[in-house]
Design a protein around this motif. Structure first.
Motif, PDB file in Angstrom:
ATOM      1  N   VAL A 165     -37.583  -8.854  -9.376  1.00 42.38           N
ATOM      2  CA  VAL A 165     -38.359  -8.743 -10.533  1.00 42.38           C
ATOM      3  C   VAL A 165     -38.243  -7.213 -10.917  1.00 42.38           C
ATOM      4  O   VAL A 165     -38.056  -6.708 -11.853  1.00 42.38           O
ATOM      5  N   VAL A 166     -38.522  -6.323  -9.820  1.00 40.31           N
ATOM      6  CA  VAL A 166     -38.663  -4.892 -10.038  1.00 40.31           C
ATOM      7  C   VAL A 166     -37.312  -4.200 -10.333  1.00 40.31           C
ATOM      8  O   VAL A 166     -37.337  -3.381 -11.351  1.00 40.31           O
ATOM      9  N   LEU A 167     -36.097  -4.883  -9.510  1.00 36.11           N
ATOM     10  CA  LEU A 167     -35.032  -4.273  -9.752  1.00 36.11           C
ATOM     11  C   LEU A 167     -34.474  -4.549 -11.259  1.00 36.11           C
ATOM     12  O   LEU A 167     -33.720  -3.856 -11.990  1.00 36.11           O
ATOM     13  N   ASP A 168     -34.844  -5.668 -11.685  1.00 34.87           N
ATOM     14  CA  ASP A 168     -34.422  -6.314 -13.055  1.00 34.87           C
ATOM     15  C   ASP A 168     -35.036  -5.266 -14.189  1.00 34.87           C
ATOM     16  O   ASP A 168     -34.542  -5.118 -15.103  1.00 34.87           O
ATOM     17  N   TYR A 169     -36.423  -5.081 -13.744  1.00 38.13           N
ATOM     18  CA  TYR A 169     -37.311  -4.203 -14.624  1.00 38.13           C
ATOM     19  C   TYR A 169     -36.377  -2.981 -14.871  1.00 38.13           C
ATOM     20  O   TYR A 169     -36.403  -2.337 -15.773  1.00 38.13           O
ATOM     21  N   LEU A 170     -36.121  -2.290 -13.948  1.00 34.13           N
ATOM     22  CA  LEU A 170     -35.473  -0.945 -13.807  1.00 34.13           C
ATOM     23  C   LEU A 170     -34.049  -1.007 -14.649  1.00 34.13           C
ATOM     24  O   LEU A 170     -33.713  -0.030 -15.066  1.00 34.13           O
ATOM     25  N   HIS A 171     -33.300  -2.016 -14.287  1.00 31.34           N
ATOM     26  CA  HIS A 171     -32.108  -2.215 -14.867  1.00 31.34           C
ATOM     27  C   HIS A 171     -32.101  -2.301 -16.239  1.00 31.34           C
ATOM     28  O   HIS A 171     -31.299  -1.745 -17.122  1.00 31.34           O
ATOM     29  N   LYS A 172     -33.159  -2.917 -16.752  1.00 33.54           N
ATOM     30  CA  LYS A 172     -33.217  -3.110 -18.128  1.00 33.54           C
ATOM     31  C   LYS A 172     -33.826  -1.894 -19.136  1.00 33.54           C
ATOM     32  O   LYS A 172     -34.059  -2.116 -20.203  1.00 33.54           O
ATOM     33  N   ARG A 173     -34.135  -1.020 -18.242  1.00 29.35           N
ATOM     34  CA  ARG A 173     -34.810  -0.105 -18.871  1.00 29.35           C
ATOM     35  C   ARG A 173     -34.182   1.419 -18.428  1.00 29.35           C
ATOM     36  O   ARG A 173     -34.440   2.249 -17.708  1.00 29.35           O
ATOM     37  N   PRO A 174     -33.075   1.797 -19.099  1.00 25.84           N
ATOM     38  CA  PRO A 174     -32.107   2.981 -18.699  1.00 25.84           C
ATOM     39  C   PRO A 174     -32.702   4.187 -18.957  1.00 25.84           C
ATOM     40  O   PRO A 174     -32.832   5.193 -18.314  1.00 25.84           O
ATOM     41  N   ALA A 175     -33.842   4.376 -19.899  1.00 22.47           N
ATOM     42  CA  ALA A 175     -34.569   5.351 -20.367  1.00 22.47           C
ATOM     43  C   ALA A 175     -35.381   5.738 -19.001  1.00 22.47           C
ATOM     44  O   ALA A 175     -35.616   7.153 -18.478  1.00 22.47           O
ATOM     45  N   LEU A 176     -35.959   4.775 -18.335  1.00 20.91           N
ATOM     46  CA  LEU A 176     -36.831   4.750 -17.448  1.00 20.91           C
ATOM     47  C   LEU A 176     -36.063   5.397 -15.913  1.00 20.91           C
ATOM     48  O   LEU A 176     -36.346   6.386 -15.308  1.00 20.91           O
ATOM     49  N   LEU A 177     -34.732   4.725 -15.917  1.00 22.13           N
ATOM     50  CA  LEU A 177     -34.094   5.410 -14.773  1.00 22.13           C
ATOM     51  C   LEU A 177     -33.300   6.638 -15.140  1.00 22.13           C
ATOM     52  O   LEU A 177     -33.290   7.647 -14.215  1.00 22.13           O
ATOM     53  N   GLY A 178     -33.201   7.159 -16.497  1.00 17.34           N
ATOM     54  CA  GLY A 178     -32.805   8.567 -16.757  1.00 17.34           C
ATOM     55  C   GLY A 178     -33.676   9.366 -16.656  1.00 17.34           C
ATOM     56  O   GLY A 178     -33.686  10.620 -16.129  1.00 17.34           O
ATOM     57  N   GLN A 179     -35.168   9.167 -16.764  1.00 17.59           N
ATOM     58  CA  GLN A 179     -36.156   9.857 -16.392  1.00 17.59           C
ATOM     59  C   GLN A 179     -36.336  10.402 -15.044  1.00 17.59           C
ATOM     60  O   GLN A 179     -36.564  11.335 -14.468  1.00 17.59           O
ATOM     61  N   LEU A 180     -36.062   9.171 -14.005  1.00 17.10           N
ATOM     62  CA  LEU A 180     -36.254   9.281 -12.745  1.00 17.10           C
ATOM     63  C   LEU A 180     -35.010  10.271 -12.230  1.00 17.10           C
ATOM     64  O   LEU A 180     -35.205  10.916 -11.384  1.00 17.10           O
ATOM     65  N   LEU A 181     -33.846  10.038 -12.637  1.00 19.30           N
ATOM     66  CA  LEU A 181     -32.698  10.873 -12.476  1.00 19.30           C
ATOM     67  C   LEU A 181     -32.967  12.132 -12.622  1.00 19.30           C
ATOM     68  O   LEU A 181     -32.462  13.239 -12.038  1.00 19.30           O
ATOM     69  N   ALA A 182     -33.455  12.600 -14.045  1.00 22.47           N
ATOM     70  CA  ALA A 182     -33.719  13.980 -14.321  1.00 22.47           C
ATOM     71  C   ALA A 182     -34.564  14.646 -13.406  1.00 22.47           C
ATOM     72  O   ALA A 182     -34.666  15.672 -13.256  1.00 22.47           O
ATOM     73  N   VAL A 228     -35.079  13.771 -10.516  1.00 17.84           N
ATOM     74  CA  VAL A 228     -34.443  14.115  -9.070  1.00 17.84           C
ATOM     75  C   VAL A 228     -33.602  15.419  -9.115  1.00 17.84           C
ATOM     76  O   VAL A 228     -33.749  16.193  -8.334  1.00 17.84           O
ATOM     77  N   GLY A 229     -33.058  15.546 -10.291  1.00 21.38           N
ATOM     78  CA  GLY A 229     -32.268  16.797 -10.567  1.00 21.38           C
ATOM     79  C   GLY A 229     -33.259  18.087 -10.713  1.00 21.38           C
ATOM     80  O   GLY A 229     -32.450  19.041 -10.462  1.00 21.38           O
ATOM     81  N   ARG A 230     -34.556  17.797 -10.928  1.00 25.12           N
ATOM     82  CA  ARG A 230     -35.367  18.852 -10.848  1.00 25.12           C
ATOM     83  C   ARG A 230     -36.181  19.185  -9.567  1.00 25.12           C
ATOM     84  O   ARG A 230     -37.016  19.755  -9.297  1.00 25.12           O
ATOM     85  N   ASP A 231     -35.476  18.540  -8.614  1.00 26.37           N
ATOM     86  CA  ASP A 231     -36.034  18.699  -6.991  1.00 26.37           C
ATOM     87  C   ASP A 231     -37.233  18.205  -7.031  1.00 26.37           C
ATOM     88  O   ASP A 231     -37.910  18.685  -6.113  1.00 26.37           O
ATOM     89  N   ASP A 232     -37.345  16.832  -7.501  1.00 19.26           N
ATOM     90  CA  ASP A 232     -38.635  16.261  -7.457  1.00 19.26           C
ATOM     91  C   ASP A 232     -38.655  15.265  -6.235  1.00 19.26           C
ATOM     92  O   ASP A 232     -38.024  14.192  -6.230  1.00 19.26           O
ATOM     93  N   PHE A 233     -39.226  15.780  -5.136  1.00 19.36           N
ATOM     94  CA  PHE A 233     -39.037  15.048  -3.814  1.00 19.36           C
ATOM     95  C   PHE A 233     -39.555  13.532  -3.925  1.00 19.36           C
ATOM     96  O   PHE A 233     -38.803  12.411  -3.482  1.00 19.36           O
ATOM     97  N   GLY A 234     -40.597  13.247  -4.677  1.00 19.29           N
ATOM     98  CA  GLY A 234     -41.233  12.101  -4.778  1.00 19.29           C
ATOM     99  C   GLY A 234     -40.221  11.406  -5.441  1.00 19.29           C
ATOM    100  O   GLY A 234     -40.051   9.942  -5.252  1.00 19.29           O
ATOM    101  N   SER A 235     -39.687  11.732  -6.423  1.00 14.59           N
ATOM    102  CA  SER A 235     -38.549  10.927  -7.337  1.00 14.59           C
ATOM    103  C   SER A 235     -37.491  10.482  -6.493  1.00 14.59           C
ATOM    104  O   SER A 235     -36.894   9.578  -6.479  1.00 14.59           O
ATOM    105  N   LEU A 236     -36.959  11.429  -5.746  1.00 13.60           N
ATOM    106  CA  LEU A 236     -35.963  10.978  -4.755  1.00 13.60           C
ATOM    107  C   LEU A 236     -36.057   9.939  -3.716  1.00 13.60           C
ATOM    108  O   LEU A 236     -35.450   9.187  -3.693  1.00 13.60           O
ATOM    109  N   ARG A 237     -37.377  10.200  -3.158  1.00 13.07           N
ATOM    110  CA  ARG A 237     -37.918   9.184  -2.100  1.00 13.07           C
ATOM    111  C   ARG A 237     -37.920   7.843  -2.907  1.00 13.07           C
ATOM    112  O   ARG A 237     -37.469   6.807  -2.307  1.00 13.07           O
TER     113      ARG A 237
END
Length: 259
Positions: free
Chosen positions: A206-223, A225-234
């Motif tokens: 359910v969690v992975l399906d939620y993430l998969h269907k929300r590219p904006a959320l994944l995009g925010q997470l990756l952004a 990570v790109g700003r060296d947010d250790f919590g997001s990376l973990r």
């Protein structure tokens, strides 16, 4: 008034029967008596724990569903937690050991709804406390589950989850894995281990399906990570690690979103 009527079906004649009462108080009294007569388990208390732990130690397959229903009752859960507080405050090792056996029996019923209820936010602290008193381990080898859980599962919400159910499932996945891998692994047979593993998978899907269907959320997470947010990376690393446990198609879909 439907609230003052008890209706049931006779299994032999297939006829419906009904009893009407003058007030809701009358029907509540009768209903409580009927429940007590039909109950297979006593409510947890210092006096009933030896019998309760015995009944939950070896449950015939045909009784598992009924016992799971009784263990799900809110008055049962409240009584279990209250008995734990009483026993721990008194330092009653015999009572605490009986509580452990009873709680272990609850998990070994392998009922998903029951297991998830006992890992809910409002009772997890008491349940882990009960599971600390494993009489099969010497005192110096017992694990302080409450302390360890609070240290390891501090949750920093790195992205906003609008769906509270998904957020709770993330917590639940961690708790299920903790109980399966740390608390009860030596006490579970193959069937109960497989059942709990399936519970992890169903919630994780359910969690992975939620993430998969929300590219904006994944995009925010990756952004982040790109700003060296250790919590997001973990968090991202943990999701990828957990994704190894689900079906290849679902895992591949998540990886494609992250590519």
């Amino acid at each position: 008034d439907k609230q003052t009527i008890i209706v049931w079906e006779d299994p032999e004649s297939k006829q419906d029967w009904a009893l009407s009462f003058q007030s809701q108080a009358d029907i509540a009294d009768i209903w409580q008596q009927l429940r007590q007569e039909a109950q297979l388990l006593p409510l947890p208390s210092p006096e009933s724990l030896p019998e309760l732990s015995r009944l939950l130690a070896a449950v015939p397959p045909g009784q598992r569903h009924a016992l799971a229903g009784e263990c799900l009752a809110e008055d049962f859960i409240a009584a279990l937690c209250q008995t734990f507080h009483t026993a721990e405050d008194a330092g009653d090792e015999d009572l605490l050991a009986a509580l452990f056996r009873a709680c272990k029996g609850v998990f070994l019923l392998c009922n998903q709804r029951l297991t998830e209820r006992y890992l809910g936010q409002d009772v997890i602290e008491d349940v882990l406390g009960i599971l600390e008193y494993d009489e099969g381990l010497p005192l110096d080898r017992r694990i302080a589950h409450r302390q360890l859980h609070s240290l390891q599962v501090r949750f920093h919400q790195v992205v906003s989850f609008e769906d509270s159910d998904v957020l709770e499932r993330i917590h639940l996945v961690y708790r299920l894995q903790y109980v399966k891998d740390i608390v009860l692994p030596r006490l579970m047979d193959d069937a109960s281990f497989a059942a709990m593993t399936q519970m992890v998978h169903s919630n994780l899907s359910v969690v992975l399906d939620y993430l998969h269907k929300r590219p904006a959320l994944l995009g925010q997470l990756l952004a982040q990570v790109g700003r060296d947010d250790f919590g997001s990376l973990r968090f991202l690393q943990e999701m990828c690690r957990l994704a190894k446990q689900v079906a290849p198609t679902q895992r591949q879909a998540l990886h494609q979103r992250l590519a």
